[in-house]
Write a protein that holds these residues in place. Structure first.
Motif, short mmCIF file in Angstrom:
data_model
loop_
_atom_site.label_atom_id
_atom_site.label_comp_id
_atom_site.label_asym_id
_atom_site.label_seq_id
_atom_site.Cartn_x
_atom_site.Cartn_y
_atom_site.Cartn_z
N LYS A 52 -8.61 11.08 10.40
CA LYS A 52 -9.88 11.79 10.51
C LYS A 52 -10.25 12.41 9.17
CE LYS A 52 -12.17 15.41 13.21
NZ LYS A 52 -12.01 16.41 14.30
N ASP A 53 -11.52 12.28 8.79
CA ASP A 53 -12.04 12.86 7.54
C ASP A 53 -11.26 12.36 6.32
OD1 ASP A 53 -13.88 14.37 9.05
OD2 ASP A 53 -12.41 15.97 9.33
N SER A 54 -10.84 11.09 6.34
CA SER A 54 -10.10 10.53 5.20
C SER A 54 -10.97 10.50 3.95
CB SER A 54 -9.61 9.12 5.54
OG SER A 54 -8.61 9.15 6.52
N LYS A 55 -10.29 10.57 2.82
CA LYS A 55 -10.96 10.54 1.51
C LYS A 55 -10.36 9.42 0.68
CE LYS A 55 -9.52 14.60 0.47
NZ LYS A 55 -8.70 14.77 1.70
N VAL A 56 -11.11 8.97 -0.32
CA VAL A 56 -10.60 7.97 -1.25
C VAL A 56 -9.32 8.49 -1.90
CG1 VAL A 56 -11.05 6.72 -3.40
CG2 VAL A 56 -12.86 6.96 -1.69
N GLY A 57 -8.30 7.67 -1.89
CA GLY A 57 -7.01 8.07 -2.46
C GLY A 57 -5.99 8.50 -1.42
N ASP A 58 -6.44 8.83 -0.21
CA ASP A 58 -5.49 9.17 0.85
C ASP A 58 -4.59 7.97 1.11
OD1 ASP A 58 -6.58 11.66 1.08
OD2 ASP A 58 -7.56 11.32 3.02
N ARG A 59 -3.30 8.23 1.31
CA ARG A 59 -2.37 7.13 1.53
C ARG A 59 -1.25 7.56 2.47
NH1 ARG A 59 -0.78 5.11 -3.84
NH2 ARG A 59 1.04 4.13 -2.88
N TRP A 60 -0.71 6.56 3.16
CA TRP A 60 0.41 6.80 4.07
C TRP A 60 1.47 5.76 3.75
CZ3 TRP A 60 -4.72 6.51 5.30
CH2 TRP A 60 -5.33 7.69 5.73
N GLU A 61 2.69 6.20 3.47
CA GLU A 61 3.78 5.31 3.10
C GLU A 61 4.91 5.39 4.11
OE1 GLU A 61 5.12 5.98 -0.86
OE2 GLU A 61 3.36 5.08 -1.79
N TYR A 62 5.52 4.23 4.37
CA TYR A 62 6.63 4.15 5.32
C TYR A 62 7.68 3.20 4.77
CZ TYR A 62 2.84 5.94 8.20
OH TYR A 62 1.79 6.69 8.66
N PHE A 63 8.91 3.40 5.17
CA PHE A 63 9.98 2.50 4.72
C PHE A 63 10.47 1.68 5.90
CE2 PHE A 63 14.45 1.38 4.10
CZ PHE A 63 14.33 0.63 2.93
N VAL A 64 10.52 0.37 5.70
CA VAL A 64 11.00 -0.55 6.74
C VAL A 64 12.18 -1.33 6.15
CG1 VAL A 64 10.44 -2.55 8.17
CG2 VAL A 64 8.74 -0.75 7.80
N PRO A 65 13.36 -1.28 6.77
CA PRO A 65 14.52 -2.03 6.24
C PRO A 65 14.24 -3.53 6.24
CG PRO A 65 15.20 -0.42 7.90
CD PRO A 65 13.70 -0.49 7.97
N ALA A 66 14.86 -4.23 5.31
CA ALA A 66 14.72 -5.68 5.25
C ALA A 66 15.35 -6.32 6.47
CB ALA A 66 15.36 -6.22 3.98
N PRO A 67 14.82 -7.45 6.95
CA PRO A 67 15.40 -8.13 8.11
C PRO A 67 16.85 -8.52 7.84
CG PRO A 67 13.24 -9.05 7.56
CD PRO A 67 13.63 -8.15 6.43
N LEU A 68 17.67 -8.49 8.88
CA LEU A 68 19.07 -8.89 8.74
C LEU A 68 19.18 -10.39 8.46
CD1 LEU A 68 20.68 -6.82 11.65
CD2 LEU A 68 20.65 -6.29 9.19
N ASP A 69 18.28 -11.16 9.03
CA ASP A 69 18.26 -12.61 8.81
C ASP A 69 17.46 -12.89 7.53
OD1 ASP A 69 17.97 -15.33 8.79
OD2 ASP A 69 17.39 -15.51 10.89
N PRO A 70 18.11 -13.44 6.48
CA PRO A 70 17.40 -13.67 5.22
C PRO A 70 16.26 -14.67 5.34
CG PRO A 70 19.57 -14.72 5.21
CD PRO A 70 19.52 -13.86 6.42
N GLU A 71 16.23 -15.46 6.42
CA GLU A 71 15.16 -16.44 6.59
C GLU A 71 13.90 -15.81 7.20
OE1 GLU A 71 16.47 -19.84 8.71
OE2 GLU A 71 17.98 -20.40 7.22
N GLU A 72 14.04 -14.59 7.72
CA GLU A 72 12.87 -13.92 8.26
C GLU A 72 12.01 -13.36 7.13
OE1 GLU A 72 13.71 -11.02 11.19
OE2 GLU A 72 14.84 -12.39 12.47
N ASP A 73 10.72 -13.42 7.30
CA ASP A 73 9.81 -13.01 6.23
C ASP A 73 8.94 -11.83 6.63
OD1 ASP A 73 10.57 -14.87 4.27
OD2 ASP A 73 9.46 -16.43 5.32
N ASP A 74 9.42 -11.00 7.55
CA ASP A 74 8.65 -9.83 7.94
C ASP A 74 8.47 -8.89 6.75
OD1 ASP A 74 8.59 -10.84 10.47
OD2 ASP A 74 10.22 -9.57 11.23
#
Length: 214
Positions: free
Chosen positions: A111-133
């Motif tokens: 709500k009421d976002s402004k230019v430059g607002d950002r949201w960052e999250y960390f997602v671990p790499a998939p256990l299967d190296p063939e997955e490309d998530d």
């Protein structure tokens, strides 16, 4: 003394009645993201170098608190519809959640976002190296706010441009054009694919809103 007490009690009674009357006149808060309603549907042309496909998103249920079940369908194909769970309350909107497995949600627009607002999250790499998530640092950043954009021949004046990136795939990005009244009206970006265990290939990807039912 009794007279003073009666006057005070009368004053309190009038104040209470006045407060109740004011409360009755107050309008309920308007939804920040009014497009999040059960039954609403968006139809898009998904455009790649390989051609065009029509996809649709339809909100079919409101589940827990502010989570919504959304069906992604690939029109005129034999592919089954896929369940997605979006989230929207008075403060945030996102198409990316972990519901129903968990309450994880990644804010795409606030709500009421402004230019430059950002949201960052960390997602671990998939256990299967063939997955490309997408993994690593996932970021949503407001690039433009309150801009004008055109979709399905109509001009929308309440649009926010939000860029989605992931550190695991440096060339990937998705620019979502989100109308506060109508939801996502288009997306422009760079998709990716891995073929036969070779290196990831990136390609231009676009959604164009073809129609909606509200």
């Amino acid at each position: 003394m009794k007279k003073i007490i009666l006057i005070l009690m009368s004053g309190l009674l009038l104040l209470t009645l006045f407060s109740c009357k004011r409360d009755e006149q107050q309008e309920p808060d308007k939804p920040t993201f009014p497009f999040m309603k059960v039954g609403n549907q968006w139809n898009y042309r998904m455009i790649t170098e390989a051609g065009e496909t029509e996809i649709s998103y339809k909100i079919v249920d409101k589940t827990k608190e502010s989570y919504f079940k959304v069906l992604l369908s690939f029109v005129d194909t034999e592919l089954p519809a896929m369940d997605h769970f979006w989230y929207a309350d008075q403060q945030t909107f996102t198409m990316v959640t972990g519901w129903p497995d968990n309450d994880l949600k990644f804010t795409m627009l606030g709500k009421d976002s402004k230019v430059g607002d950002r949201w960052e999250y960390f997602v671990p790499a998939p256990l299967d190296p063939e997955e490309d998530d997408l993994s690593g640092t996932i970021t949503y950043k407001v690039i433009e706010a309150n801009i004008t954009a055109v979709a399905m021949g109509k001009t929308f004046t309440d649009v926010y441009k939000v860029r989605h990136t992931a550190s695991s795939h440096p060339q990937f990005y998705a620019d979502y054009f989100i109308s506060l009244s109508s939801g996502i009206i288009k997306m422009e970006g760079m998709g990716y694919v891995r073929i036969n265990d070779e290196e990831i290939e990136y390609f231009p990807l676009e959604w164009q809103l073809k129609s909606k039912n509200f």
